[in-house]
Design an enzyme around this catalytic site. Structure first.
Site, short mmCIF file in Angstrom:
data_model
loop_
_atom_site.label_atom_id
_atom_site.label_comp_id
_atom_site.label_asym_id
_atom_site.label_seq_id
_atom_site.Cartn_x
_atom_site.Cartn_y
_atom_site.Cartn_z
N ARG A 50 0.86 -1.28 -0.12
CA ARG A 50 0.09 0.07 0.03
C ARG A 50 0.92 1.25 -0.08
NH1 ARG A 50 -4.39 0.64 4.55
NH2 ARG A 50 -2.57 1.24 5.94
N LYS A 149 -2.48 7.15 1.35
CA LYS A 149 -2.45 7.46 2.67
C LYS A 149 -1.23 8.37 2.67
CE LYS A 149 -1.93 4.84 6.93
NZ LYS A 149 -3.02 5.67 7.74
N GLU A 182 -15.86 6.90 6.07
CA GLU A 182 -14.95 6.19 7.01
C GLU A 182 -15.07 7.01 8.29
OE1 GLU A 182 -10.90 5.60 5.86
OE2 GLU A 182 -10.89 7.50 4.93
N1 PXG Z 1 -9.02 5.18 7.57
C1 PXG Z 1 -7.94 6.16 7.78
C2 PXG Z 1 -8.51 7.49 7.23
C3 PXG Z 1 -7.07 5.78 8.15
O1 PXG Z 1 -5.76 6.74 8.61
C4 PXG Z 1 -7.57 3.53 8.43
C5 PXG Z 1 -8.83 3.82 7.81
C6 PXG Z 1 -7.45 1.97 8.92
O2 PXG Z 1 -6.54 1.40 8.14
P1 PXG Z 1 -5.71 0.32 8.39
O3 PXG Z 1 -5.11 -0.23 7.25
O4 PXG Z 1 -4.75 0.66 9.46
O5 PXG Z 1 -6.49 -0.98 8.78
C7 PXG Z 1 -6.54 4.34 8.61
C8 PXG Z 1 -5.36 4.15 9.30
C9 PXG Z 1 -3.70 6.58 14.82
C10 PXG Z 1 -3.51 6.10 13.33
O6 PXG Z 1 -2.53 6.96 15.61
C11 PXG Z 1 -4.40 5.79 12.60
C12 PXG Z 1 -4.16 5.18 11.21
C13 PXG Z 1 -2.92 4.89 10.83
C14 PXG Z 1 -1.89 5.31 11.92
C15 PXG Z 1 -2.22 5.83 13.09
O7 PXG Z 1 -4.74 7.25 15.04
N2 PXG Z 1 -5.14 4.74 10.60
#
Ligand code: PXG
Length: 291
Positions: A50, A149, A182
């Site tokens: 990703r 991301k 989301e």
């Molecule tokens: N949506 C968004 C906008 C994100 O940033 C997710 C969904 C979940 O994706 P994954 O691949 O992690 O299942 C994310 C990821 C934090 C933090 O500290 C949050 C994310 C990544 C890193 C840190 O809150 N979210």
């Protein structure tokens, strides 16, 4: 703490980037948040893939192979004695001029931090969490596609500010059409009449790695899983709701905009998936060991 910085493990005190780095000046770069559980980096290949796709989308060429990147993540965990924790992988556009032009940035900076994780308070996993829907609209896919991301997280930060101002820790963002996208840092699922539903990524969601894992776990456990356009109405009338993400794992949502979901406690499907997920993380990762 040792930090991986463009090819070397350096001490935290020496891990510095330039004030001319476009990651700082413009949020120009990409990142990943990854967990390590029980001596394994959880779904490392999926996260590295990703990262490279996010980079491709912003025309950023990462100066190492995917294999080298995965290896650097494992080495950084080893250097810090991490067997369970949180890994932040960042690639910035690198040092450039004060102008926007990314082609004047000659060397992307690669940063890997492996540390302990800051989790939601443990009691929230027992009670479920409250969320609100917010006015900050998720990025239009043809502006900054939510599948990227990127280091430009202001869209999510502004949504998070609204959540905190409303007295809750997380919020649900809608897309420019008003459909559910989301949460600010998590994906969303509902359960309705025994069927799991989550918005398709084209509705403005990150293609979450936890989301994908949970969809597979749920199907293997015999649940029907559907990607469906969701309206706020679907949230208000859901039987169960939960969020998925690297930091949150699987966490129940029990109120949305002061509407109680189900009976106001984490639902049976959510609890079942939480149990399955705990087992799944034990066996799905790259071992943290020297090559
Ligand atoms: N949506 C968004 C906008 C994100 O940033 C997710 C969904 C979940 O994706 P994954 O691949 O992690 O299942 C994310 C990821 C934090 C933090 O500290 C949050 C994310 C990544 C890193 C840190 O809150 N979210």
């Amino acid at each position: 703490m040792k930090i991986y910085l463009s090819g070397q493990l350096v001490d935290e005190s020496e891990a510095k980037v330039s004030v001319f780095d476009h990651g700082l000046l413009y949020g120009d770069g990409v990142f990943e948040g990854i967990r390590a559980y029980h001596g394994r980096v959880f779904l490392l290949k999926e996260h590295v893939d990703r990262l490279y796709e996010s980079a491709k989308a912003i025309a950023l060429e990462i100066p190492m192979t995917r294999g080298e990147m995965a290896r650097a993540v494992v080495e950084t965990c080893i250097a810090n004695g991490i067997s369970s924790g949180y890994i932040r992988l960042v690639v910035t556009r690198g040092v450039g001029t004060l102008g926007l032009n990314p082609y004047l940035c000659k060397k992307p900076e690669v940063i890997i931090i492996a540390a302990a994780i800051q989790l939601y308070p443990p009691e929230l996993y027992e009670t479920g969490m409250s969320v609100v829907t917010v006015g900050t609209v998720r990025n239009h896919p043809e502006a900054i596609n939510p599948r990227i991301k990127s280091l430009n997280y202001l869209n999510n930060v502004m949504a998070k500010i609204e959540a905190i101002n409303s007295g809750v820790l997380e919020c649900i963002m809608l897309n420019p059409q008003g459909h559910v996208a989301e949460a600010s840092g998590d994906n969303i699922f509902i359960v309705k009449n025994g069927v799991l539903k989550t918005p398709p990524v084209w509705c403005g969601a990150l293609d979450g790695i936890t989301r994908r894992a949970v969809m597979g776990i749920a199907e293997d456990a015999g649940y029907a899983v559907r990607e469906d356009v969701l309206q706020r109405y679907d949230l208000f009338t859901a039987d169960e709701m939960f969020l998925t993400g690297t930091a949150a794992e699987v966490i129940a949502v029990t109120t949305v905009d002061r509407r109680t979901i189900g009976d106001g406690t984490p639902g049976q499907v959510t609890l079942d998936l939480q149990r399955h997920f705990k087992e799944y993380v034990k066996v799905n990762g790259t071992p943290i060991q020297a090559n």
